[in-house]
Design a protein around this motif. Structure first.
Motif, PDB file in Angstrom:
ATOM      1  N   LEU A  20       0.820  -1.209   0.000  1.00 50.62           N
ATOM      2  CA  LEU A  20       0.000   0.000   0.000  1.00 50.62           C
ATOM      3  C   LEU A  20       0.856   1.261   0.000  1.00 50.62           C
ATOM      4  O   LEU A  20       0.515   2.255  -0.642  1.00 50.62           O
ATOM      5  CB  LEU A  20      -0.935  -0.010   1.209  1.00 50.62           C
ATOM      6  N   SER A  21       1.969   1.224   0.718  1.00 54.39           N
ATOM      7  CA  SER A  21       2.880   2.366   0.715  1.00 54.39           C
ATOM      8  C   SER A  21       3.415   2.641  -0.680  1.00 54.39           C
ATOM      9  O   SER A  21       3.483   3.787  -1.127  1.00 54.39           O
ATOM     10  CB  SER A  21       4.027   2.122   1.697  1.00 54.39           C
ATOM     11  N   ASP A  22       3.785   1.583  -1.404  1.00 48.36           N
ATOM     12  CA  ASP A  22       4.268   1.760  -2.774  1.00 48.36           C
ATOM     13  C   ASP A  22       3.168   2.286  -3.690  1.00 48.36           C
ATOM     14  O   ASP A  22       3.424   3.130  -4.564  1.00 48.36           O
ATOM     15  CB  ASP A  22       4.798   0.432  -3.317  1.00 48.36           C
ATOM     16  N   LEU A  23       1.932   1.793  -3.505  1.00 47.40           N
ATOM     17  CA  LEU A  23       0.830   2.249  -4.345  1.00 47.40           C
ATOM     18  C   LEU A  23       0.499   3.715  -4.107  1.00 47.40           C
ATOM     19  O   LEU A  23       0.042   4.406  -5.022  1.00 47.40           O
ATOM     20  CB  LEU A  23      -0.415   1.395  -4.074  1.00 47.40           C
ATOM     21  N   GLN A  30       1.393   7.703   1.626  1.00 44.59           N
ATOM     22  CA  GLN A  30       2.613   6.892   1.611  1.00 44.59           C
ATOM     23  C   GLN A  30       3.309   6.953   2.958  1.00 44.59           C
ATOM     24  O   GLN A  30       3.786   5.932   3.475  1.00 44.59           O
ATOM     25  CB  GLN A  30       3.554   7.378   0.513  1.00 44.59           C
ATOM     26  N   TRP A  31       3.366   8.121   3.571  1.00 49.78           N
ATOM     27  CA  TRP A  31       4.025   8.270   4.874  1.00 49.78           C
ATOM     28  C   TRP A  31       3.208   7.623   5.973  1.00 49.78           C
ATOM     29  O   TRP A  31       3.751   7.120   6.965  1.00 49.78           O
ATOM     30  CB  TRP A  31       4.262   9.747   5.154  1.00 49.78           C
ATOM     31  N   TYR A  32       1.897   7.652   5.811  1.00 46.04           N
ATOM     32  CA  TYR A  32       1.014   6.958   6.752  1.00 46.04           C
ATOM     33  C   TYR A  32       1.361   5.470   6.810  1.00 46.04           C
ATOM     34  O   TYR A  32       1.533   4.888   7.882  1.00 46.04           O
ATOM     35  CB  TYR A  32      -0.432   7.183   6.313  1.00 46.04           C
ATOM     36  N   TRP A  33       1.483   4.852   5.627  1.00 48.90           N
ATOM     37  CA  TRP A  33       1.775   3.428   5.588  1.00 48.90           C
ATOM     38  C   TRP A  33       3.217   3.130   5.972  1.00 48.90           C
ATOM     39  O   TRP A  33       3.500   2.054   6.529  1.00 48.90           O
ATOM     40  CB  TRP A  33       1.465   2.858   4.206  1.00 48.90           C
ATOM     41  N   LEU A  34       4.124   4.040   5.703  1.00 52.80           N
ATOM     42  CA  LEU A  34       5.503   3.826   6.129  1.00 52.80           C
ATOM     43  C   LEU A  34       5.612   3.769   7.645  1.00 52.80           C
ATOM     44  O   LEU A  34       6.399   2.988   8.194  1.00 52.80           O
ATOM     45  CB  LEU A  34       6.401   4.931   5.572  1.00 52.80           C
ATOM     46  N   GLU A  35       4.827   4.580   8.329  1.00 56.44           N
ATOM     47  CA  GLU A  35       4.854   4.555   9.791  1.00 56.44           C
ATOM     48  C   GLU A  35       4.399   3.204  10.334  1.00 56.44           C
ATOM     49  O   GLU A  35       4.897   2.728  11.351  1.00 56.44           O
ATOM     50  CB  GLU A  35       3.953   5.660  10.345  1.00 56.44           C
ATOM     51  N   LEU A  36       3.440   2.573   9.646  1.00 55.79           N
ATOM     52  CA  LEU A  36       2.912   1.300  10.124  1.00 55.79           C
ATOM     53  C   LEU A  36       3.747   0.109   9.679  1.00 55.79           C
ATOM     54  O   LEU A  36       3.895  -0.868  10.421  1.00 55.79           O
ATOM     55  CB  LEU A  36       1.471   1.118   9.625  1.00 55.79           C
ATOM     56  N   SER A  37       4.288   0.170   8.466  1.00 52.24           N
ATOM     57  CA  SER A  37       4.919  -1.017   7.883  1.00 52.24           C
ATOM     58  C   SER A  37       6.315  -1.296   8.423  1.00 52.24           C
ATOM     59  O   SER A  37       6.837  -2.394   8.225  1.00 52.24           O
ATOM     60  CB  SER A  37       4.987  -0.872   6.366  1.00 52.24           C
ATOM     61  N   GLN A  38       6.945  -0.316   9.077  1.00 49.56           N
ATOM     62  CA  GLN A  38       8.311  -0.512   9.539  1.00 49.56           C
ATOM     63  C   GLN A  38       8.404  -1.179  10.905  1.00 49.56           C
ATOM     64  O   GLN A  38       9.501  -1.376  11.423  1.00 49.56           O
ATOM     65  CB  GLN A  38       9.030   0.849   9.596  1.00 49.56           C
ATOM     66  N   GLN A  39       7.268  -1.547  11.481  1.00 50.13           N
ATOM     67  CA  GLN A  39       7.298  -2.100  12.834  1.00 50.13           C
ATOM     68  C   GLN A  39       7.695  -3.583  12.860  1.00 50.13           C
ATOM     69  O   GLN A  39       8.189  -4.073  13.873  1.00 50.13           O
ATOM     70  CB  GLN A  39       5.929  -1.925  13.495  1.00 50.13           C
TER      71      GLN A  39
END
Length: 276
Positions: A20-23, A30-39
């Motif tokens: 989703l971050s890439d999309l 994109q920054w919203y999903w980056l905050e979640l996906s790096q955990q």
């Protein structure tokens, strides 16, 4: 599309969040999903690959039934996703009522099975074209002026917290919102949307809506047309009514009861008209 209904594990969640971050590249989401996906580290599985394929073809709205309540953070897409699939359910119900009531009426008048099948095929084809044609145009996203800044601002180097501070929030409030997103995920979405309205996703494209609405209409009507042409009257339409009732049950028992009663009343009216 058959997909397992069990919740995603942490690895699958991270993998889908990164998709989703890439999309959403180039948007604040994109920054919203980056905050979640790096955990957590990502882990690919068969259903993650399937959902990633759906996401790339039609976005989160297309995959919404399989993401809703299972993938952390997707409450961001609740409004367009629920709106789209509620409309598709209505299209499916309208298709069942149209094809079953007309067929049952013809069966009640003791018309030939070929006549019933022809009517069902006409309803299937014309209805699908009608559903595709009546999709309203989706306004395009606003274009940037020639003098506007295309690249992210300096606040983006600090991630979502920096972007929130760029919208006027204090550093403490911005960090609190980001921490709430990491811990509470979907529950933090309303506060984030209030602080940063541009996080709200756009509606699905008109092309996607056309394909889905026409597809739902055909999915509901084609089996009825097929069995009406193969089996003698009234058994073909009776089997079609059974199919329609089972399909309508996906929207609830009341919808299934409505479809079954409508077909039965149409058949009774046809029998009454034929007897008079």
């Amino acid at each position: 599309m058959p997909l397992p209904s069990r919740p995603f594990d942490v690895g699958e969640t991270a993998a889908l969040q990164r998709v989703l971050s890439d999309l959403e590249a180039g948007t604040t989401r994109q920054w919203y999903w980056l905050e979640l996906s790096q955990q957590h580290p990502a882990a690919l599985s068969r259903r993650v690959r399937t959902l990633a394929w759906l996401l790339r073809r039609g976005g989160p709205a297309l995959a919404w039934p399989w993401l809703r309540g299972r993938l952390a953070g997707t409450a961001l897409y609740a409004t367009p996703g629920e709106t789209l699939w509620r409309r598709l359910a209505q299209v499916r119900q309208d298709a069942l009522l149209a094809v079953l009531c007309s067929g049952a009426l013809l069966a009640g008048f003791e018309r030939l099975a070929a006549t019933q099948a022809f009517a069902a095929w006409c309803i299937a084809g014309i209805g699908a074209l009608w559903q595709a044609w009546r999709v309203p145009a989706v306004p395009p996203p606003p274009e940037l002026d020639d003098d506007s800044e295309i690249l992210p601002g300096p606040e983006s180097s600090l991630g979502l917290a920096g972007m929130l501070m760029g919208r006027g929030l204090s550093p403490q409030a911005a960090m609190t919102l980001v921490a709430s997103l990491r811990q509470r995920q979907d529950a933090a979405v309303p506060a984030l949307l209030a602080a940063m309205p541009e996080l709200a996703p756009p509606p699905p494209t008109a092309a996607l809506q056309r394909w889905l609405r026409a597809g739902q209409w055909l999915f509901a009507t084609l089996p009825v047309a097929l069995v009406a042409g193969v089996l003698p009257s009234p058994w073909g339409m009776a089997l079609g009514a059974a199919w329609g009732t089972l399909l309508a049950a996906r929207n609830g028992r009341s919808t299934a009861l409505l479809v079954a009663l409508a077909a039965l009343i149409a058949y009774a009216l046809g029998r009454l008209g034929h007897a008079l």
